[in-house]
Design a protein around this motif. Structure first.
Motif, mmCIF file in Angstrom:
data_model
loop_
_atom_site.group_PDB
_atom_site.id
_atom_site.type_symbol
_atom_site.label_atom_id
_atom_site.label_comp_id
_atom_site.label_asym_id
_atom_site.label_seq_id
_atom_site.Cartn_x
_atom_site.Cartn_y
_atom_site.Cartn_z
ATOM 1 N N MET A 1 0.904 -1.302 0.149
ATOM 2 C CA MET A 1 0.216 -0.037 0.067
ATOM 3 C C MET A 1 0.954 1.286 -0.231
ATOM 4 N N ALA A 2 2.116 1.056 0.717
ATOM 5 C CA ALA A 2 2.686 2.438 0.747
ATOM 6 C C ALA A 2 3.631 2.703 -0.801
ATOM 7 N N GLU A 3 3.740 1.573 -1.430
ATOM 8 C CA GLU A 3 4.365 1.963 -2.850
ATOM 9 C C GLU A 3 3.227 2.253 -3.623
ATOM 10 N N ARG A 4 2.019 1.678 -3.489
ATOM 11 C CA ARG A 4 0.902 2.258 -4.216
ATOM 12 C C ARG A 4 0.570 3.432 -4.173
ATOM 13 N N ALA A 5 0.595 4.040 -2.898
ATOM 14 C CA ALA A 5 0.247 5.409 -2.594
ATOM 15 C C ALA A 5 1.274 6.283 -3.336
ATOM 16 N N ARG A 6 2.525 6.086 -3.288
ATOM 17 C CA ARG A 6 3.620 6.741 -3.739
ATOM 18 C C ARG A 6 3.432 6.821 -5.206
ATOM 19 N N TRP A 7 3.118 5.624 -5.847
ATOM 20 C CA TRP A 7 2.888 5.838 -7.220
ATOM 21 C C TRP A 7 1.658 6.343 -7.685
ATOM 22 N N LEU A 8 0.778 6.523 -6.765
ATOM 23 C CA LEU A 8 -0.634 7.464 -7.406
ATOM 24 C C LEU A 8 -0.330 8.568 -6.946
ATOM 25 N N SER A 9 0.548 9.000 -6.233
ATOM 26 C CA SER A 9 0.840 10.387 -6.079
ATOM 27 C C SER A 9 1.560 10.950 -6.883
ATOM 28 N N GLY A 10 2.396 10.356 -7.772
ATOM 29 C CA GLY A 10 3.100 10.953 -8.768
ATOM 30 C C GLY A 10 2.618 10.988 -10.162
ATOM 31 N N LEU A 11 1.190 10.361 -10.123
ATOM 32 C CA LEU A 11 0.630 10.598 -11.604
ATOM 33 C C LEU A 11 0.087 12.032 -11.815
ATOM 34 N N SER A 12 0.041 12.375 -13.077
ATOM 35 C CA SER A 12 -0.619 13.705 -13.295
ATOM 36 C C SER A 12 0.162 14.696 -12.967
ATOM 37 N N SER A 13 1.166 14.497 -12.294
ATOM 38 C CA SER A 13 2.118 15.641 -11.703
ATOM 39 C C SER A 13 1.138 16.864 -11.175
ATOM 40 N N ASN A 14 0.078 16.136 -10.193
ATOM 41 C CA ASN A 14 -0.837 17.162 -9.510
ATOM 42 C C ASN A 14 -0.301 17.343 -8.155
#
Length: 750
Positions: free
Chosen positions: A698-711
């Motif tokens: 889940m930590a890895e997924r959270a980091r990946w999601l947060s980096g999408l779209s440069s938002n």
């Protein structure tokens, strides 16, 4: 017949004014804010049929009447909206669970309201005077919104920005937003405060823009079609109104409304030039059909790289539509069900999509998202029948008797009486409930709106039927273009313009006509028509009873009990407040509002105490369970429940609460796999439980999601999550939060 139309037109005018002040934007419909509209529209329709039953045969013998029959297409055009409304109500029950039944039925009534108002308006608009007067009233409502918007832009919003800069926490508390400094939620609020446009009586600027399209196009069409026939004062007045409405629309910053108005003006220009209307009509219809088909095909089969270079807002729309299509493909019969799109959509939202949306920003996808494939087929069939009826009514030679609408002072008076009653209902009701509209803005808006109606009414009286038809059709097309890019058409404040304008384009000419020729009359026609009217009256009354018993009364009783509970809480009388909350729970057994509120009260009492009472804990946990059952598969609700459970764990450190929070967040992530906050929070809870593998995933997924779209709003340093540790007394007032990047980095290090 004349009295019948005038009385019912008065009722419709009242409804139009009330809707202008209570447009039920955003998620208000799901909360039940527009159930009154279904009751009012069905009530007005019942009055129409009651007149039919009572008037047939009275004052004239049966052989003195004959009936102008509607075509099969016209009859089908009346039936299709009712079939769509009925299917949406069936979808509400068929999709709950996993949907929330109260939200589903609340929105299903909007579709029933649309069928009632469309059918009723078609009959009213057989009268020229009623049609032009109600269009003038809608224009006045648009002017009212524009003045309100300008007041917001120039006065209200600058004042609110100053208040926020001086005390941001107080402003956030006043609007009910929990957003710590540096959080993504606070960034969203600040972006809307500083970059968003005015909203009028709506919740969103794009919704307001949909209404302003009506005023801008009507004034533009009148200037184009009749400028040479106007006196100087009329020219100046129409130009000033156009500038006022256009300025307000531009301030909303809605690109969709600008595109829609441009297309509407082009349509009006072509229709008034020497091009044959039949050719233009078929070309326009074909173009619209091709655009719709291409859009659907691209959204389903298009590759993502095709849209990478598109403007950001349009690229977001493609995301919404692709996700909606996937949702319907998995749930073809009912889709998400009405009222539950936002919660079910999260399962299909693309990871790179930044927003959690309440609707897919396209009327077709909103329809299939709420009612599945059958609803989409009914909508397409209705559009085809509408186009056929337009072609039949307005083909060459059909309007050889064109001329100014027949002047009827009595009909106008009835409409203005109804509008005045609607205005009184808004303001008197606002005073009684302490929820009056923006007094400062409407001190200017109401007089200017009334003055605009007085000004435009004489001009509309002189407008020919063909010109009125062209105006109504251009407005309808423009609003539908707007609803193909922005906003939703289950918002009554917008959709009522769609229903009324569509009816204005294809009014139903069915009426009773005196027939002195006995040889040509059919006495049984009056009896048959009376029987049909009686059957329709009974059906309408049955629908009215359903909306009152099934929706309005439970919502009213719950709302009244919740207001009493709030009053007791303010006084600090917790026992009495809980009794009222229990009453609210029992008043509406489909709603999760009271049970969620009750759970929140129990939580506050728990964490503020020195020790956790076993009975209080049992009551709180039971309220959480009831809230889950009534909320349906809603990840936002489960986020609330999980946060409460984790807060209680912070206060007392009981593993039961940690385990409960773990299961709740785990389910929320399953329903909303694209949310970086949920992923980060589940990671922290899993770490506390000792599930290292899940915590790392889940930590890895959270980091990946947060980096999408440069938002920036998705960055982990802006996601404030709860620490899964026993904290004790410091957590007695509020849960302890920290930025997710800090919490996850500590977890990784340990």
């Amino acid at each position: 017949m004349a009295t019948q139309r005038r009385v019912v037109a008065s009722l419709l005018a009242s409804i139009l004014v009330v809707v202008a002040y209570h447009p039920s934007d955003s998620v208000a419909v799901e909360r039940g804010d527009a159930v009154w509209l279904a009751a009012a529209s069905l009530g007005a329709l019942a009055v129409w049929f009651a007149f039919e039953v009572l008037s047939i045969g009275r004052g004239s013998s049966a052989h003195q009447l004959r009936f102008r029959k509607s075509t099969r297409t016209s009859i089908a055009l009346d039936v299709i909206p009712w079939l769509l409304g009925g299917w949406m109500m069936l979808a509400a029950f068929g999709s709950s669970p996993p949907g929330n039944l109260r939200q589903a039925t609340n929105e299903a009534w909007i579709w029933v309201s649309g069928a009632a108002i469309f059918g009723l308006s078609r009959r009213l608009f057989a009268s020229d005077a009623i049609r032009q007067t109600l269009l003038a009233l809608l224009f006045g409502c648009a002017v009212l919104q524009s003045v309100h918007a300008l007041h917001q832009q120039l006065i209200s919003l600058p004042q609110m920005r100053l208040q926020y800069e001086s005390n941001p926490d107080a402003v956030l508390a006043r609007v009910g937003i929990d957003a710590p400094q540096g959080s993504g939620e606070r960034n969203v609020f600040e972006n809307r405060l500083y970059d968003g446009g005015p909203t009028g009586t709506f919740a969103l600027a794009n919704s307001l823009a949909g209404v302003l399209i009506f005023g801008v196009l009507l004034s533009a069409a009148m200037i184009w079609q009749r400028f040479s026939l106007m006196v100087t004062s009329e020219r100046i007045g129409w130009l000033l109104l156009f500038v006022l409405l256009a300025a307000a629309m531009m301030m909303t910053r809605s690109r969709a409304s600008v595109i829609a108005v441009f297309c509407g003006i082009v349509f009006v220009v072509f229709m008034t030039m020497g091009i044959r209307k039949r050719v233009l009509g078929w070309v326009s219809a074909g173009t619209l059909l091709m655009i719709t088909l291409v859009g659907i095909l691209l959204s389903v089969f298009g590759r993502r790289e095709w849209f990478e270079q598109a403007p950001a807002s349009l690229a977001f729309r493609w995301q919404y539509w692709r996700s909606t299509w996937r949702m319907v493909a998995e749930h073809p019969l009912f889709g998400a069900g009405p009222g539950n799109f936002q919660s079910i959509y999260e399962r299909f939202r693309e990871p790179s999509a930044n927003e959690s949306i309440a609707d897919p920003h396209h009327f077709f996808f909103e329809t299939i998202g709420s009612g599945g494939v059958v609803a989409g087929i009914l909508l397409i069939l209705g559009m085809i029948l509408f186009a056929s009826e337009v072609y039949t009514k307005y083909r060459n030679g059909d309007q050889s008797k064109d001329g100014p609408p027949v002047f009827d002072r009595s009909a106008e008076i009835y409409v203005w009486i109804g509008a005045s009653v609607g205005l009184l209902v808004v303001w008197i009701g606002g005073l009684l409930t302490l929820k009056i509209p923006d007094l400062d803005a409407h001190t200017f808006a109401v007089p200017i709106a009334i003055a605009s109606i007085v000004f435009v009414t004489p001009s509309l009286r002189k407008t020919s039927r063909i010109e009125l038809n062209t105006i109504a059709l251009s407005i309808l097309g423009a609003i539908m273009i707007h609803l193909s890019i922005s906003s939703g058409w289950t918002i009554p404040g917008i959709s009522i313009y769609v229903w009324v304008c569509a009816a204005a384009v294809v009014p139903d000419g069915k009426e009773r006509i005196p027939s002195p020729d006995r040889a040509q009359t059919k006495p049984f026609e009056a009896t048959r028509h009376k029987q049909l009217s009686l059957l329709l009256l009974l059906g309408t009354l049955a629908g009215l009873v359903c909306v009152v018993r099934m929706s309005w009364l439970p919502i009213y009783r719950e709302t009244r009990a919740l207001a009493a509970a709030e009053s007791e809480l303010i006084r600090g009388r917790l026992v009495q407040a809980d009794r009222w909350l229990e009453t609210a729970e029992q008043a509406d057994r489909w709603s999760a509002n009271a049970s969620r509120w009750r759970a929140e009260v129990f939580r506050r009492r728990l964490v503020m105490g020195d020790t956790a009472s076993d009975r209080l804990k049992a009551d709180w946990r039971a309220s959480i369970d009831r809230s889950k059952l009534r909320s349906g598969d809603d990840p936002a609700a489960y986020r609330e429940f999980g946060t409460a459970q984790l807060h209680v764990y912070q206060r007392f450190g009981e593993m039961t609460d940690l385990n409960a929070a773990f299961e709740t967040f785990k389910q929320a992530v399953a329903w909303n796999p694209s949310d970086q906050w949920l992923a980060a929070q589940l990671s922290e809870v899993a770490r506390a439980k000792g599930d290292t593998k899940l915590a790392e995933q889940m930590a890895e997924r959270a980091r990946w999601l947060s980096g999408l779209s440069s938002n920036l709003e998705r960055m982990l340093d802006r996601q404030w999550i709860l620490v899964a540790e026993k904290i004790g007394e410091p957590a007695s007032t509020a849960p302890i939060r920290q930025p997710a990047d800090k919490v996850l980095s500590v977890s990784s290090a340990s």
